[in-house]
Design an enzyme around this catalytic site. Structure first.
Site, PDB file in Angstrom:
ATOM      1  N   LYS A   4       0.777  -1.234   0.000  1.00 34.43           N
ATOM      2  CA  LYS A   4       0.000   0.000   0.000  1.00 34.43           C
ATOM      3  C   LYS A   4       0.813   1.292   0.000  1.00 34.43           C
ATOM      4  O   LYS A   4       0.327   2.330  -0.429  1.00 34.43           O
ATOM      5  CB  LYS A   4      -0.895   0.032   1.255  1.00 34.43           C
ATOM      6  CG  LYS A   4      -2.036  -0.930   1.176  1.00 34.43           C
ATOM      7  CD  LYS A   4      -2.600  -1.222   2.548  1.00 34.43           C
ATOM      8  CE  LYS A   4      -1.883  -2.358   3.182  1.00 34.43           C
ATOM      9  NZ  LYS A   4      -2.518  -3.619   3.282  1.00 34.43           N
ATOM     10  N   GLY A  22      -6.293 -11.733   3.725  1.00 37.78           N
ATOM     11  CA  GLY A  22      -6.241 -13.187   3.540  1.00 37.78           C
ATOM     12  C   GLY A  22      -5.477 -13.565   2.286  1.00 37.78           C
ATOM     13  O   GLY A  22      -5.287 -12.759   1.383  1.00 37.78           O
ATOM     14  N   GLY A  45      -2.661 -15.227   8.368  1.00 43.00           N
ATOM     15  CA  GLY A  45      -2.159 -14.462   7.224  1.00 43.00           C
ATOM     16  C   GLY A  45      -2.858 -13.134   7.006  1.00 43.00           C
ATOM     17  O   GLY A  45      -2.823 -12.579   5.911  1.00 43.00           O
ATOM     18  N   LYS A  89      -5.175   3.148   3.860  1.00 41.30           N
ATOM     19  CA  LYS A  89      -6.337   2.867   3.013  1.00 41.30           C
ATOM     20  C   LYS A  89      -7.254   4.086   2.918  1.00 41.30           C
ATOM     21  O   LYS A  89      -7.817   4.362   1.852  1.00 41.30           O
ATOM     22  CB  LYS A  89      -7.082   1.648   3.553  1.00 41.30           C
ATOM     23  CG  LYS A  89      -6.280   0.362   3.360  1.00 41.30           C
ATOM     24  CD  LYS A  89      -6.821  -0.781   4.185  1.00 41.30           C
ATOM     25  CE  LYS A  89      -6.000  -2.044   3.985  1.00 41.30           C
ATOM     26  NZ  LYS A  89      -6.281  -3.088   4.975  1.00 41.30           N
TER      27      LYS A  89
HETATM   28  N1  HSE Z   1      -2.947  -6.358   7.239  1.00 42.65           N
HETATM   29  C1  HSE Z   1      -4.027  -5.980   6.394  1.00 42.65           C
HETATM   30  C2  HSE Z   1      -5.333  -6.142   7.157  1.00 42.65           C
HETATM   31  C3  HSE Z   1      -3.995  -6.830   5.160  1.00 42.65           C
HETATM   32  O1  HSE Z   1      -5.324  -6.794   8.190  1.00 42.65           O
HETATM   33  O2  HSE Z   1      -6.353  -5.600   6.726  1.00 42.65           O
HETATM   34  C4  HSE Z   1      -4.909  -6.381   4.075  1.00 42.65           C
HETATM   35  O3  HSE Z   1      -4.626  -5.084   3.649  1.00 42.65           O
END
Ligand code: HSE
Length: 359
Positions: A129, A321, A210, A228
């Site tokens: 990102k 995921g 993950g 984000k």
């Molecule tokens: N580490 C991020 C989350 C992964 O947990 O949303 C996806 O962007």
């Protein structure tokens, strides 16, 4: 005579959770994508700091990559040990999948990877990102200059098509506010703490599944969600926000007592990202159990776009995921293919007026 599928040679930069997710999908569906979508995706190179680096212009079997994920250089390959930048510049890939770890302060190493791919006439699809949150306009201009595309769907809500929906269908309706649960790890932790688990155990589970970043500080301190928010503000609202413009508080200071106190009051804690025309922030918020966001549990994310013509539009789906984010990369590649990006002959003039996909 019907034309055969276009070939898309792929360089995978990063072979962790997302890289292996993409490869698993290719192991299952590569032939089906070629048949049904006219795109034959072949991995020709993989470069990973810890797992090794291999390049074969003819490509690898996806299953062989997965079987040797711990030490890729065990596989036979004409070229081994190239670093990511050399791989991006010198291999014969048509598209680079950038899935390295992300640094939201500098945007590196994704920024250098993206610049190298685009300036060498290769499409780039990114799940990391940092570079997108900080430098998207520059990267989009570079993509346009070079007649290639940049796909970024995997940077927000994994493969849930948030950016595609928002940039292609909602932007024209006038998006005035975006609000939601944008981090899977913290939502998973808060959900499990609500079920009685200790913070550390819940975080360990999120890592094991993950969901978490390589350094989970980015998740629990709200940095990932802030990235984000910045990406959504830039791409959907045309607000040139930097990460530092997003006010931020994470969940690491929430105690089991806070969770219990909210529960007793018929409320739950959620880490909420928010941006409108005037402000941008990420913060833990106590919301009534009857609120629609209260029901979003585990690594699921949800985002509500407030628009002039449609009112509120809410999208709910996976936020993190392996296969979920792996699919974001595949979805972007299929989109670039639909725009003619992998046509054998004149790729450079066939990616549409923007020359780039912002999914
Ligand atoms: N580490 C991020 C989350 C992964 O947990 O949303 C996806 O962007």
């Amino acid at each position: 005579m019907a034309a055969g599928p276009a070939t898309c040679r792929l360089a995978l930069v990063g072979f962790g959770t997302v890289g292996q997710g993409v490869t698993e999908i290719l192991a299952q569906r590569r032939e089906r994508y070629a048949r049904e979508f006219g795109l034959d995706m072949r991995v020709v190179a993989v470069s990973d700091l810890n797992r090794g680096s291999i390049y074969d212009p003819a490509g690898f079997e996806p299953q062989a990559l997965l079987d040797n994920a711990g030490d890729l250089e065990r596989l036979g390959a004409p070229h081994k040990g190239w670093d990511a930048l050399r791989t991006i510049r010198e291999c014969n890939a048509d598209a680079v999948l950038e899935m390295a770890y992300t640094d939201l302060e500098t945007g590196e190493p994704g920024l250098s990877h993206a610049r190298a791919a685009l300036s060498n006439g290769k499409h780039i699809v990114m799940s990391s990102k940092g570079a997108v949150a900080l430098h998207f306009p520059e990267l989009l201009a570079l993509a346009n200059e070079n007649g290639v595309s940049i796909g970024v769907e995997g940077t927000v809500m994994s493969g849930t098509p948030t950016l595609a929906l928002a940039t292609e269908m909602l932007k024209g309706a006038g998006v005035t506010r975006i609000e939601g649960i944008l981090n899977g790890t913290t939502n998973y932790i808060l959900t499990r703490m609500g079920e009685g688990l200790a913070y550390g155990d819940a975080l360990a589970e999120a890592q094991q599944k993950g969901y978490a970043e390589a350094d989970p500080t980015g998740d629990v301190e709200g940095i990932d969600a802030a990235g984000k928010v910045a990406i959504l503000a830039n791409l959907v609202m045309d607000r040139p926000l930097a990460l530092s413009d997003v006010r931020r508080q994470g969940i690491s200071r929430l105690t089991p007592a806070d969770i219990e106190e909210a529960r007793a009051a018929g409320q739950v804690w959620k880490l909420i990202g928010y941006v409108d025309g005037a402000s941008a922030r990420v913060e833990p918020r106590r919301i009534p159990a009857s609120h629609p966001l209260a029901a979003i549990s585990g690594a699921t994310n949800a985002v509500t776009f407030t628009t002039d013509y449609l009112g509120e539009v809410t999208l709910i789906g996976p936020g993190a995921g392996k296969l979920e984010t792996g699919y974001a990369m595949i979805g972007d590649l299929l989109k670039i293919a639909r725009q003619g990006g992998f046509a054998a002959a004149s790729r450079s003039n066939a990616t549409g007026p923007q020359g780039a996909t912002t999914t």
